[in-house]
Each structure stands twice: as structure tokens, then as C-alpha cells.
Design an enzyme around this catalytic site. Structure first.
Site, mmCIF file in Angstrom:
data_model
loop_
_atom_site.group_PDB
_atom_site.id
_atom_site.type_symbol
_atom_site.label_atom_id
_atom_site.label_comp_id
_atom_site.label_asym_id
_atom_site.label_seq_id
_atom_site.Cartn_x
_atom_site.Cartn_y
_atom_site.Cartn_z
ATOM 1 N N ASP A 199 15.131 16.180 23.704
ATOM 2 C CA ASP A 199 15.118 14.705 23.678
ATOM 3 C C ASP A 199 13.829 14.105 23.109
ATOM 4 O OD1 ASP A 199 14.850 14.957 27.282
ATOM 5 O OD2 ASP A 199 13.218 14.929 25.810
ATOM 6 N N ASN A 228 13.894 21.083 26.317
ATOM 7 C CA ASN A 228 14.612 19.832 26.087
ATOM 8 C C ASN A 228 14.569 19.447 24.611
ATOM 9 O OD1 ASN A 228 14.872 19.851 28.844
ATOM 10 N ND2 ASN A 228 13.180 18.428 29.193
ATOM 11 N N ALA A 253 10.140 15.425 39.177
ATOM 12 C CA ALA A 253 9.065 15.401 38.176
ATOM 13 C C ALA A 253 8.304 14.087 38.206
ATOM 14 C CB ALA A 253 9.682 15.631 36.797
ATOM 15 N N HIS A 261 14.161 24.588 21.849
ATOM 16 C CA HIS A 261 15.586 24.427 21.528
ATOM 17 C C HIS A 261 15.817 23.342 20.489
ATOM 18 C CE1 HIS A 261 16.612 26.350 25.671
ATOM 19 N NE2 HIS A 261 16.255 27.235 24.776
ATOM 20 N N TYR A 292 26.950 14.544 19.606
ATOM 21 C CA TYR A 292 25.489 14.510 19.476
ATOM 22 C C TYR A 292 24.998 13.090 19.156
ATOM 23 C CZ TYR A 292 24.638 19.424 20.194
ATOM 24 O OH TYR A 292 24.513 20.653 20.787
ATOM 25 N N SER A 337 16.455 25.285 35.686
ATOM 26 C CA SER A 337 17.168 26.203 36.589
ATOM 27 C C SER A 337 16.799 27.645 36.269
ATOM 28 C CB SER A 337 18.677 26.012 36.438
ATOM 29 O OG SER A 337 19.042 26.220 35.069
HETATM 30 P P1 OAD Z 1 19.632 22.731 34.026
HETATM 31 O O1 OAD Z 1 20.582 21.573 34.083
HETATM 32 O O2 OAD Z 1 20.167 24.149 34.022
HETATM 33 O O3 OAD Z 1 18.624 22.671 35.257
HETATM 34 C C1 OAD Z 1 17.995 21.459 35.558
HETATM 35 C C2 OAD Z 1 17.064 21.729 36.729
HETATM 36 O O4 OAD Z 1 16.336 20.524 36.974
HETATM 37 C C3 OAD Z 1 17.798 22.081 38.018
HETATM 38 O O5 OAD Z 1 17.181 23.203 38.618
HETATM 39 C C4 OAD Z 1 17.634 20.823 38.889
HETATM 40 O O6 OAD Z 1 17.506 21.154 40.265
HETATM 41 C C5 OAD Z 1 16.324 20.281 38.356
HETATM 42 N N1 OAD Z 1 16.158 18.829 38.524
HETATM 43 C C6 OAD Z 1 17.120 17.885 38.590
HETATM 44 N N2 OAD Z 1 16.561 16.653 38.709
HETATM 45 C C7 OAD Z 1 15.202 16.846 38.697
HETATM 46 C C8 OAD Z 1 14.079 15.983 38.772
HETATM 47 N N3 OAD Z 1 14.236 14.648 38.898
HETATM 48 N N4 OAD Z 1 12.836 16.530 38.731
HETATM 49 C C9 OAD Z 1 12.676 17.879 38.621
HETATM 50 N N5 OAD Z 1 13.712 18.754 38.544
HETATM 51 C C10 OAD Z 1 14.953 18.235 38.581
HETATM 52 O O7 OAD Z 1 18.716 22.506 32.751
HETATM 53 P P2 OAD Z 1 17.767 23.569 32.046
HETATM 54 O O8 OAD Z 1 17.218 24.544 33.018
HETATM 55 O O9 OAD Z 1 16.806 22.804 31.232
HETATM 56 O O10 OAD Z 1 20.038 25.127 26.283
HETATM 57 O O11 OAD Z 1 18.809 24.309 31.061
HETATM 58 C C11 OAD Z 1 18.267 25.249 30.147
HETATM 59 C C12 OAD Z 1 19.094 25.233 28.914
HETATM 60 O O12 OAD Z 1 20.499 25.370 29.228
HETATM 61 C C13 OAD Z 1 19.027 23.946 28.126
HETATM 62 O O13 OAD Z 1 17.864 23.867 27.347
HETATM 63 C C14 OAD Z 1 20.269 24.076 27.243
HETATM 64 C C15 OAD Z 1 21.255 24.566 28.281
HETATM 65 O O14 OAD Z 1 22.228 25.398 27.699
HETATM 66 C C16 OAD Z 1 20.182 24.781 24.950
HETATM 67 O O15 OAD Z 1 20.438 23.630 24.615
HETATM 68 C C17 OAD Z 1 20.001 25.920 24.021
#
Ligand code: OAD
Length: 248
Positions: A105, A103, A234, A120, A68, A192
Site C-alpha cells: 500500500d 504490504n 500498531a 511484495h 486491484y 501472521s
Molecule cells: P495477515 O492478514 O496474514 O496477518 C495480519 C496480522 O496482523 C494478523 O496476525 C493480525 O492479528 C494482525 N493485526 C490485525 N490488526 C492489527 C493491528 N491493528 N495492529 C497490529 N497487528 C494487527 O497479513 P500478513 O501477515 O501481512 O502476500 O500476510 C502476509 C502476506 O500474505 C501478504 O503480504 C500477502 C498475503 O498473501 C502477498 O501479497 C504476496
């Protein structure tokens, strides 16, 4: 895409209550790897259950704390991109905009967004592993140690983020669910849609009559309930989508 973009701009311009849900893709163009994209995955070299869980921390506190600390360094060095600033600026023009993020961050706050619902947690904040109530907001104020010890109860300190197997803060989740149920438009950026309960928010919004707009270069589960899917990143889409809004 231009037609979809104009349709999305019209939906946003006509909405009084907008709710935004962001995921790791929102920070990809700020240099912070996403979780599940194979080529840049944050988990590429680690087993998440080893690192992002209470059991993983208890098994090897220095290892989890160091991971971390490495992620925190990346976050501190990252800069919000134009999409972050477009969201922050749009909030001033939209009657009611609620920003929910998965996120940790803190980039939305650094770009000027207020009252962000950080479902989160936040990697820059630290709390007591024994939940004694100690919370340290500024990483510079942390006592020494890998991990440092709690100044009140001497347990380990830990990052103030939700780990696998942990519950979200019920008050935060309730605020997010209320915003999703009240929104006329939900903008879903860079997620996702795989991790619940956050992933359930777009369906809740759609059931309540909201139009869902997704911003993601890839297709996701959420597309099936989306009114418009903007196949874009984004940093590209948000300034066009929100900047194009006529002043209220
Ligand atoms: P993911 O890594 O699962 O998904 C990221 C998404 O962003 C994917 O669908 C990519 O296609 C998309 N992506 C990538 N680059 C991009 C860009 N430049 N602009 C827009 N979209 C883009 O991440 P999350 O969905 O956030 O949980 O994951 C959800 C949770 O899973 C996180 O919060 C974390 C993880 O376990 C905890 O920490 C509790």
C-alpha cells in the site's frame, strides 16, 4: 503490558541496528483490511488464487485489473496512522534502521520512511505483464483500458505486486535477509508470519542473535522466538514504544 513495554523500550533504546518487518496489520488502523482476519479479510469475497496470480490474471484480465483498481482506490484514500509516523521519526534517531514491509500500500513511504524494502511490490506501480521493462509509477499516468495495454509491446499492463506462485525480487530479498542477519533488534508488526520467504526473516534475525519484539493483538507463530510480545495494535504500541526512546 507496561513492564513488557518498558522492557521493549529499553531494548530499542540500547540498539544501534534495528530492523522492522511489517505486515497487513500495520495498515488495519488506516482502514485497509488484512488478508486473513475472517471478519475483515480482503479475500472475504474473492478466491485469492483467482485474483492474485498470473493464471488468475490470464483467465480474466479485466476482473483482476478491476479488483486491484478497487484496492488501489482504498489505498489512495487511506492515511498513515500515528504508528507509521513514529517509525519514520524513529529512523532519524536510530543509528541504522531498515524497514521491510510485506504490504503493497505504500503507506510507509507516505509517512516519510525512506528506502523501504517493499518485498511484495507496490499496488500504485504498474508493469508490463510480458516483462518488457515498462514500469509506470503514477497511476494517473496509466493509459486507458481495463486492463490498459503496454505502450511499448501492447501486452496487458499489470499491478507491480508479487502474485501467488511468483518469486520475490532476489535483490530485495537479499537486502532484507542481510538486514535481518545484522539487526540487534527486530520489531515485527502486524503479520501472521505465514507467508514465506518474508515469514522466515524473524527466525533468521533470531538465529543471528537479534531480540525479536512483536506487536500484534493476536498470538502468531513468531511469538515462540520473540523476546517480548506486545499484545497491542500498531497505532497504539508504536508511538509508545518508539516515541518513548530518549534522543540518541
Ligand atoms: P495477515 O492478514 O496474514 O496477518 C495480519 C496480522 O496482523 C494478523 O496476525 C493480525 O492479528 C494482525 N493485526 C490485525 N490488526 C492489527 C493491528 N491493528 N495492529 C497490529 N497487528 C494487527 O497479513 P500478513 O501477515 O501481512 O502476500 O500476510 C502476509 C502476506 O500474505 C501478504 O503480504 C500477502 C498475503 O498473501 C502477498 O501479497 C504476496
Amino acid at each position: 503490558m507496561a513492564t513488557d513495554l518498558h522492557r521493549a523500550q529499553a531494548l530499542i533504546s540500547g540498539a544501534r541496528r534495528i530492523v522492522v518487518l511489517t505486515g497487513a496489520g500495520m495498515s488495519a488502523e488506516s482502514g485497509i483490511p488484512t488478508f486473513r482476519q475472517a471478519q475483515a479479510a480482503l479475500w472475504a469475497d474473492f478466491d485469492p488464487l483467482q485474483l492474485a496470480s498470473p493464471e488468475g490474471f490470464q483467465a480474466d484480465p479485466p476482473r483482476v485489473w478491476s479488483w486491484y483498481a478497487w484496492r488501489r482506490e482504498k489505498v489512495v484514500g487511506a492515511q498513515p496512522h500515528a504508528g507509521y509516523f513514529a517509525l519514520a521519526a524513529a529512523a532519524a534517531r536510530i543509528e541504522e534502521m531498515v524497514l521491510i514491509t510485506q504490504n503493497v500500500d505504500g503507506l510507509h513511504g507516505r509517512a516519510g520512511s525512506r528506502n523501504v524494502i517493499e518485498l511484495h511490490g507496490n499496488i500504485l506501480r504498474t508493469t508490463c505483464f510480458a516483462n518488457c521493462g515498462v514500469r509506470i509509477d503514477d497511476p494517473a499516468a496509466l493509459p486507458p483500458g481495463i486492463p490498459p495495454r503496454c505502450p511499448r509491446c501492447d501486452s496487458y499492463l499489470r499491478p507491480d505486486v508479487v502474485w501467488f506462485g511468483e518469486m520475490l525480487d532476489p535483490a530485495l530479498l537479499a537486502r532484507a535477509e542481510r538486514a535481518a542477519a545484522d539487526g540487534e533488534v527486530m520489531l515485527v508488526v502486524g503479520t501472521s508470519g505465514l507467508v514465506y520467504p518474508a515469514a522466515g526473516l524473524p527466525a533468521l534475525a533470531a538465529r543471528s542473535g537479534a531480540a525479536i519484539i512483536t506487536v500484534n493483538p493476536e498470538a502468531t507463530e513468531i511469538d515462540s522466538i520473540a523476546r517480548i510480545c506486545l499484545r497491542a495494535t500498531a497505532a497504539q504500541a508504536l508511538p509508545e514504544l518508539l516515541g518513548g526512546r530518549t534522543a540518541a
